[in-house]
Scaffold this motif. Sequence first.
Motif, mmCIF file in Angstrom:
data_model
loop_
_atom_site.group_PDB
_atom_site.id
_atom_site.type_symbol
_atom_site.label_atom_id
_atom_site.label_comp_id
_atom_site.label_asym_id
_atom_site.label_seq_id
_atom_site.Cartn_x
_atom_site.Cartn_y
_atom_site.Cartn_z
ATOM 1 N N ARG A 46 -2.950 -2.241 4.411
ATOM 2 C CA ARG A 46 -2.897 -2.419 5.874
ATOM 3 C C ARG A 46 -1.843 -3.447 6.274
ATOM 4 N NH1 ARG A 46 -8.836 -2.464 8.714
ATOM 5 N NH2 ARG A 46 -9.662 -0.566 7.723
ATOM 6 N N CYS A 47 -1.080 -3.069 7.280
ATOM 7 C CA CYS A 47 -0.054 -3.933 7.848
ATOM 8 C C CYS A 47 -0.497 -4.358 9.247
ATOM 9 C CB CYS A 47 1.261 -3.141 7.927
ATOM 10 S SG CYS A 47 2.672 -4.106 8.472
ATOM 11 N N GLY A 48 -0.014 -5.515 9.688
ATOM 12 C CA GLY A 48 -0.316 -5.950 11.048
ATOM 13 C C GLY A 48 -1.648 -6.646 11.189
ATOM 14 N N THR A 49 -2.232 -7.011 10.079
ATOM 15 C CA THR A 49 -3.529 -7.679 10.108
ATOM 16 C C THR A 49 -3.689 -8.470 8.820
ATOM 17 O OG1 THR A 49 -5.922 -7.335 10.295
ATOM 18 C CG2 THR A 49 -4.716 -5.724 8.998
ATOM 19 N N TRP B 159 0.038 1.449 7.306
ATOM 20 C CA TRP B 159 -0.068 1.035 5.903
ATOM 21 C C TRP B 159 1.327 0.770 5.335
ATOM 22 C CZ3 TRP B 159 -3.073 6.158 5.020
ATOM 23 C CH2 TRP B 159 -4.425 5.983 5.311
ATOM 24 N N HIS B 160 1.451 -0.276 4.547
ATOM 25 C CA HIS B 160 2.671 -0.442 3.754
ATOM 26 C C HIS B 160 2.786 0.787 2.848
ATOM 27 C CE1 HIS B 160 1.715 -4.963 4.259
ATOM 28 N NE2 HIS B 160 2.566 -4.603 5.184
ATOM 29 N N ASP B 161 3.978 1.303 2.724
ATOM 30 C CA ASP B 161 4.170 2.572 2.013
ATOM 31 C C ASP B 161 3.775 2.511 0.549
ATOM 32 O OD1 ASP B 161 5.227 5.288 1.874
ATOM 33 O OD2 ASP B 161 6.860 4.450 0.679
ATOM 34 N N GLU C 12 -2.092 -12.111 7.979
ATOM 35 C CA GLU C 12 -1.509 -11.181 8.942
ATOM 36 C C GLU C 12 0.008 -11.043 8.730
ATOM 37 O OE1 GLU C 12 -2.636 -11.004 13.427
ATOM 38 O OE2 GLU C 12 -0.901 -12.325 13.213
ATOM 39 N N CYS C 13 0.489 -9.804 8.780
ATOM 40 C CA CYS C 13 1.917 -9.578 8.489
ATOM 41 C C CYS C 13 2.551 -8.666 9.529
ATOM 42 C CB CYS C 13 2.065 -8.939 7.106
ATOM 43 S SG CYS C 13 1.220 -7.359 6.934
ATOM 44 N N HIS C 14 3.864 -8.782 9.663
ATOM 45 C CA HIS C 14 4.682 -7.822 10.429
ATOM 46 C C HIS C 14 4.125 -7.506 11.819
ATOM 47 C CE1 HIS C 14 5.453 -6.780 6.022
ATOM 48 N NE2 HIS C 14 6.596 -7.288 6.455
ATOM 49 N N VAL C 15 3.791 -8.560 12.557
ATOM 50 C CA VAL C 15 3.242 -8.318 13.898
ATOM 51 C C VAL C 15 4.257 -8.503 15.025
ATOM 52 C CG1 VAL C 15 0.786 -8.650 13.482
ATOM 53 C CG2 VAL C 15 2.248 -10.642 13.780
ATOM 54 N N LEU D 205 4.497 -12.042 -0.726
ATOM 55 C CA LEU D 205 3.368 -11.481 0.022
ATOM 56 C C LEU D 205 3.884 -10.968 1.371
ATOM 57 C CD1 LEU D 205 0.632 -14.124 -0.821
ATOM 58 C CD2 LEU D 205 0.567 -11.688 -1.393
ATOM 59 N N PRO D 206 3.191 -10.014 1.968
ATOM 60 C CA PRO D 206 3.719 -9.431 3.211
ATOM 61 C C PRO D 206 3.889 -10.455 4.331
ATOM 62 C CG PRO D 206 1.524 -8.550 2.676
ATOM 63 C CD PRO D 206 2.002 -9.290 1.482
ATOM 64 N N GLU D 207 2.991 -11.443 4.390
ATOM 65 C CA GLU D 207 3.099 -12.420 5.488
ATOM 66 C C GLU D 207 4.326 -13.314 5.332
ATOM 67 O OE1 GLU D 207 0.587 -12.121 3.331
ATOM 68 O OE2 GLU D 207 -0.336 -14.027 2.793
HETATM 69 ZN ZN ZN Z 1 2.869 -5.726 6.935
#
Ligand code: ZN
Length: 591
Positions: A153-156, A195-197, A171-174, A278-280
């Motif tokens: 999950r992205c954006g959370t 979702w991240h691919d 939380e990431c990519h918001v 990490l995504p964040e």
């Molecule tokens: Zn993300």
Amino acid sequence: MIKPFEAILLFALIFVSSSSSDFVCAGSSTTEEPEHQDTKENNRQYSDHIKVCQVGYLVDETKIAILTSETQGNVVVHNSDSDEIVASLPVGAISLDSDTGDSTRVIDLTEVSKPGRYYLMVPGVGRSFDFSVGNDVFSRTFQLSMFFYTGQRCGTAVRLGGEFGNYRHAECHVSEAHFDVSTGRTGKRSLAGGWHDAGDFGRYSINSGISMGTLLWAYELNSEKLRDVDLMLPEKTGSLPDMLTEIRWNLDWMLKMQDESGGVWHKATTAKFPGSILPESDSARMLIVGSGEAPYLTTQATCNLVAVAAIAARVYRPFDPDYANRCLSAARLGWAWLEKSPDSHFRANPKGIETGAYEDDDASDERLWAAAELFRTTGDANYHEYFLSNFRRFQPMFNSGFPHEWRKVHALALYGYALESRKEVDPKAQQVIRQEALTAADEIVARVLKNDYRVPLKTDNYIWGSNALVANYGMMLRLANRISPKREYVDAAQDSLHYLLGRNTFNTSFVTHVGSRWPMNPHHRPSEADDVQEPWPGMLIGGPNAQNTNDKRPPARQWDDVKQSFTTNEVAINWNAPLVFLLAEALPNPN
Ligand code: ZN
Ligand code: 9MR
């Protein structure tokens, strides 16, 4: 096929991997060199020469294990709890499997049908990993294979449930995404979610399409079994089943990728892949990427949204009619855009963009899928006509030497039509398609039965993501079984699962945290960057890939459990999806 820059990367990769010996075992008892574990004195040692499905087998299926060594007698089956002997079985004749280079013998365990946990002892060789027999043996694996999506999950902020609470990211990519020059637009747009691919954090309409179609079909065909499966999600959405709650996370994002005109953007990524973070921590600018020429939105991206939203309109209707209507409106709007727009392709990354391309210059298959799903959901003559006047162009319909994949989805359109029961269906067309689907399935079964490891892959199928080809062939068999039930289809579909879950030349389950030994170093940034040693759970890695001509190992051996190996050891939402499908089909019916 391989492009020059990929060839360079691959070459570098092999150099790295051949100089490293970190084949790590998650199981309790193995080392990097299988041969060294076999001891003559202590035949209780695990041996990599005895390959079983490390999850297990259904009560009624044909149960096969593979031996890759000589034996001095019958194989003895023990109950794992009591050590009691439950069977003594002969082994089959020796055979050379050219794809792996292994000399194999079949151990037929079919007679072991009492639910329980077992292991095999092979005289002079050693013991196998444990395996279960029972009708619910795949329940945990199913749950973990869906946990993967929660982790993507992205954006959370994400924190997995249950025993996996130590897997988390913030939380990431918001922040809003910027329109790249390739979109012909300027400004920003909010695109949080999805979702991240894969091992990267990109979000791609094309790959979301096949992934979501597969997952939604898995639910639609198995709703009775899946309705109450607990995925330990952070949120509860009314009466919505957990699986549909998870799928909705990505669906909401796909809907955001649709422009007001009805067309859909190709992808939302940064310009380059980030490092092992990490995504964040990924603070590079998020871009909306287009095709680089008018109309900038693409046919393939739009078709994928249309097909997925049309299926979703059916699947979500009983739980949330408003959401179902929203999906259906999006699908219809997308189709209207397709009707008035000539084909617009994403042929290659525009200048300055290096993330996944998901390039394609033929949208006829995607158009067919969009039409098929809209017809199935609405019964409208317009969509039906498009399907009927175009489906015969796809020859062969199913057996092109490869199963369906992100670039070629016409088989999904055809299977959908084959399975549709609404009254508007043209019986003759449906009959033709069903017949072809069964012929293709019969061919896969024949190949599986001839293959020493009972894998459906042909030698030239060992490509990037070969494990997903295994799963997608299995899915074809399960779909054929829905058209016309046959034990051979189920057995051969199960063979795909068994290969993925340990009955393979590596004696390793390709799904993290499933079985006795599994990959420890997937190419997956959160697994690489977090402080947990073991990778995130439920991830199917890509598997052997023989596209690198510098690698002289047999094709099915070209896999390395090293994190740099994105060509063999990455994970992806479109690879886990057919695994989820196979597992859903293998779950027991509720009482
Ligand atoms: Zn993300
Ligand atoms: O799964 C994709 C495979 O079919 C292609 O051959 C490969 C090279 O273009 O790309 C794979 O997809 C990757 C995507 O481009 C970016 N995210 C990770 C995907 C899995 O490796």
